[in-house]
Scaffold this motif. Structure first.
Motif: not given
Length: 515
Positions: A158-164, A214-219, A268-274
């Motif tokens: 699932p698409f996500a961005a996260s500080i933690e 698959d952990s990927s996100y456009g842009g 790191s926000v996509r790393w954290n989120g996905m």
């Protein structure tokens, strides 16, 4: 209260204060990595007045026991390396208190094979099939309805961005069968086309289960996918390493800096989120397609790829983790060659990485070319050669080895090129080379060592083959050349291939001789 009532009360209340949770990847239909120790982890959520919990993990004849952390409830075991198996088996996780079972979780239909991750921006995320004709693979519908390999399993994170680190979600493993097409029709987003074809290539070649996450996100920029640990030892990236996270509600336009344009692009926000939720899952490596968003900072991009690789390798606790990635396809950007050369620089420096060149499968009018089969095929060549013992495979595009100037000609020698051919629709000898003299003016150049023959009517023709293993280039307007470059001007499309059918990527040289 009689003994029967006490027994019933115990059976009703025990699950209320004792529960074992598994990590993100451990759901029905998953694939475990063969040939490596395979971590299995989770958390015990319980009323700890009952004493410490022992957790027993059972799979394929193995049984591993560990005591959960008394403060956090966290636990992890490592299964011993296993052979690949298409047999559908159960992974059982049992919580024990004082020698008695208080809770048990079963993960069904678990296979053992090869596990890979897929990440990057829109060309990695581009689904095997979707509603947008400009953003899906051209063959996707036919593939989905004609491929039936239930031992290949895929996850669309699932698409996500996260500080933690976000570790709460559960992976949904989809089988590579026509049912995936039915999932699309019911509204589900399908996994990456590049990932789909890569998994299929490996399954066809190896005949073992394949798991593709698959952990990927456009842009997305490369920074968002890089864990902070990756920046260690790279002083040129101190800005990213020391970035102070800004909450979404506090983000302002003045916070923009370099490739970071919004909250979702902070380091790191996509790393954290996905991605973080899959750590430390055993896996062979990851495939990667990114660079468009960072094209304006090509001078730092090779360092950023080192940070990406170093971070993923460290977090997954795998110093041999592989990274096979895609050099950007041409799409009309004037500076495309600069970022392509930065990508090539990283590939030359990192022994566990390899790059595929795809400047022949782009679309000058579309940043999302819909041929992902060729992309994945070339990625899979690296894996077959480097990881699975297919020594006969040719997996490298040519790279410049040395050059010299003879009169008005550049004579170029390359690694991974025993022979050459040119293929383009116009049958042109002008395939993207340019040279310049001391005046600094670049002129289009041609390959001069093409093999010629006569047609039936006596005209001189050529079939695209080059004579010898060198590439000899000259421009009529430049009698004393000093510099050469390849694919630095429109239309940026490659048409020069080695004898294995792999295209030459963009490069530039400056000097009379060099290595």
């Amino acid at each position: 209260m009689n003994k029967l009532m006490l027994t019933l009360v115990a059976s009703w209340t025990l699950p209320m204060f004792a529960m074992v949770e598994l990590g993100t990847p451990f759901t029905n239909g998953m694939v475990l990595q063969r040939g490596m120790k395979a971590p299995v982890w989770g958390k015990v959520v319980s009323d700890r007045r009952g004493g410490p919990s022992a957790v027993v993990v059972s799979f394929a004849g193995q049984k591993k026991t560990v005591t959960a952390n008394p403060a956090t409830g966290a636990w992890m075991v490592e299964l011993e390396p296993m052979e690949a198996s298409k047999e559908s088996r159960q992974l059982k996780v049992t919580e024990m208190r004082k020698g008695k079972t208080v809770n048990e979780v079963t993960v069904k239909d678990v296979l053992v094979g090869e596990v890979w991750l897929c990440s990057g921006q829109s060309n990695a995320d581009c689904p095997i099939w979707g509603d947008n004709p400009r953003y899906r693979d051209g063959w996707g519908s036919m593939m989905l309805t004609s491929v039936n390999k239930p031992f290949v399993r895929m996850v669309k994170t699932p698409f996500a961005a996260s500080i933690e680190p976000n570790v709460k979600y559960k992976a949904e493993w989809m089988k590579m069968t026509p049912a995936m097409y039915e999932s699309f029709k019911s509204g589900k987003r399908l996994p990456s086309a590049m990932g789909y074809y890569y998994a299929l290539e490996l399954a066809n070649a190896l005949d073992v289960p394949i798991g593709l996450i698959d952990s990927s996100y456009g842009g997305s920029n490369i920074d968002a996918w890089t864990p902070r640990s990756g920046y260690a030892g790279l002083p040129e990236l101190e800005q990213e390493r020391n970035w102070q996270m800004i909450e979404p509600s506090k983000w302002k336009p003045e916070n923009r800096k370099g490739p970071v344009n919004d909250f979702n692009q902070q380091p790191s926000v996509r790393w954290n989120g996905m991605v973080a939720a899959y750590v430390p899952m055993a896996c062979r490596g990851f495939i990667w397609y990114q660079g468009c968003h960072n094209a304006g900072e090509y001078a730092r991009y090779a360092s950023k790829m080192h940070a990406l690789y170093n971070g993923w390798s460290a977090e997954f606790r795998n110093p041999s983790l592989k990274l096979y990635f895609v050099q950007l396809a041409p799409w009309g950007s004037v500076g495309i060659a600069n970022i392509q050369m930065a990508q090539a620089k990283f590939a030359a420096e990192e022994k566990n990485a390899a790059m595929v060149v795809i400047n022949d499968v782009g679309n000058i009018g579309d940043i999302h070319p819909n041929d992902k089969r060729t992309v994945a095929k070339r990625l899979a060549l690296h894996a077959l050669k480097r990881d699975y013992g297919w020594d006969f495979v040719r997996d490298n595009s040519p790279t410049l080895k040395e050059w010299r100037i003879e009169g008005d000609r550049f004579v170029l020698s390359f690694d991974d090129a025993d022979g050459w051919y040119v293929y383009n629709p116009k049958r042109s000898m002008n395939v993207g080379f340019e040279v310049c003299g001391t005046n600094g003016v670049w002129k289009a150049a041609k390959i001069v060592n093409l093999v010629e023959s006569k047609s039936r009517d006596g005209k001189i023709v050529w079939n695209g083959r080059l004579e010898g293993d060198k590439v000899i280039v000259s421009a009529d307007a430049v009698k004393e050349p000093v510099k050469l470059r390849y694919l630095h001007s429109a239309p940026w499309f490659g048409a020069l291939y080695n004898d294995a059918g792999l295209p030459l990527g963009a490069f530039s040289i400056d000097g009379e001789t060099g290595r």
